[in-house]
Design an enzyme around this catalytic site. Sequence first.
Site, PDB file in Angstrom:
ATOM      1  N   ASN A 144      46.203  43.315  19.779  1.00 32.18           N
ATOM      2  CA  ASN A 144      45.392  42.720  20.837  1.00 32.18           C
ATOM      3  C   ASN A 144      45.514  41.198  20.850  1.00 32.18           C
ATOM      4  O   ASN A 144      45.764  40.594  19.812  1.00 32.18           O
ATOM      5  CB  ASN A 144      43.925  43.105  20.645  1.00 32.18           C
ATOM      6  N   HIS A 194      42.321  46.538  28.899  1.00 32.46           N
ATOM      7  CA  HIS A 194      40.888  46.328  28.716  1.00 32.46           C
ATOM      8  C   HIS A 194      40.187  45.883  29.998  1.00 32.46           C
ATOM      9  O   HIS A 194      39.106  45.303  29.952  1.00 32.46           O
ATOM     10  CB  HIS A 194      40.609  45.331  27.578  1.00 32.46           C
ATOM     11  N   TYR A 244      35.120  48.268  28.316  1.00 32.92           N
ATOM     12  CA  TYR A 244      35.201  46.805  28.249  1.00 32.92           C
ATOM     13  C   TYR A 244      34.628  46.148  29.510  1.00 32.92           C
ATOM     14  O   TYR A 244      34.329  44.957  29.498  1.00 32.92           O
ATOM     15  CB  TYR A 244      36.644  46.348  28.043  1.00 32.92           C
TER      16      TYR A 244
END
Length: 421
Positions: A144, A194, A244
Amino acid sequence: MKLAVVGGGSTYTPELIDGFARLRDTLPIAELVLVDPAAERLELIGGLARRIFARQGHPGRITTTSDLDAGVAGADAVLIQLRVGGQAARLQDETWPLECGCVGQETTGAGGLAKALRTVPVVLDIAERVRRASPDAWIIDFTNPVGIVTRALLKAGHKAVGLCNVAIGFQRKFAALLDLAPADIHLDHVGLNHLTWELGVRRGGPDGEDLLPELLAAHGEAVAADLHLPRAVLDRLGVVPSYYLRYFYAHDEVVRELGTKPSRAAEVAAMERELLGLYGDPALDEKPALLAKRGGAFYSEAAVDLAASLLGDGGSAVQVVNTFNNGTLPFLPDDAVVEVQARVDGSGPVPLAAPRLDPLYAGLVAHVTAYEDLALDAALRGGRERVFRALLAHPLVGQYDRAEGLTDRLLAHNKEHLPWA
């Protein structure tokens, strides 16, 4: 077939190993190399990995090394799962943004930018070394922020695909709620990493019956509870947002919550200490139940499916990946990285035609894409002004005084990882 896992000392790794062992017919691995500079952790993870393979009768060989170049040499695929700065850096990412009234989270907002700045140069260095040692190897990125990291890799010309477990998690949950096999569920999964929405839940494939109205009518409360959003929000949207999206749809509420409880980083750090203790038990030969609380559910199955498609014998499969937009979402540049369904084979992913995004979602996607462009520029070239511009562009910041305060804090907390700071 040889695979290398860079960041193989992660406490995630036994989840990956378990998937490789169970799905060995899908992905026949002859050699698996775990690469990590943390020798003590690597020894623990490597030992457990060998025991998992032995328990499940996998004939492949597992080796460990702290030598990146040796580990990736001759690899057919390299999986990258890094956390530059470890849980200590994550703890900072989750706390100092709160001082400015902004969400503290490791992949979005100011904390997500800090992680991108630390991570992109490291991953690009690894990728260059992979290219020298194994020029034909595919790079599968699970590091990420996946969208920004994958964009950096692709713009540098690497054979790379980004992977996230959000889509496969939704697929498994929805299949269970609808009493269907996961393979019978196709998601109209559209957006950025996300920052995605499930616009349809189709039976059997991309052209199948849309079961999303049925899912929301019968199981809306359960889905909303998983997302920590009110059921009424799902009813008004008529789609299922990634969890998210709560950082955007309920930002101030989340900030208040984060100020009253221990950070996720602190929870995970404690969990990792316990997991490493378990991994050191020579009698343990399966992933422990505690690992399910660590995160990354179904990551191993998604990774196996993706690697099998990239390294297979000419067949293809439809999977959710992060890759160049190339017209998939017509309102974005071609070199934006989107997270969508794609047909994947040995040549790489080709996105399927995506459903049209309502302006309610498309506007946010375009906004975050612009932020990601500025974030990548800051990660590649450094400079306080570039950091400020990226923060000012982020929809969770958007005010110059907040952007100034966040810039000061980001640089102060990341000096050891940013040589230019």
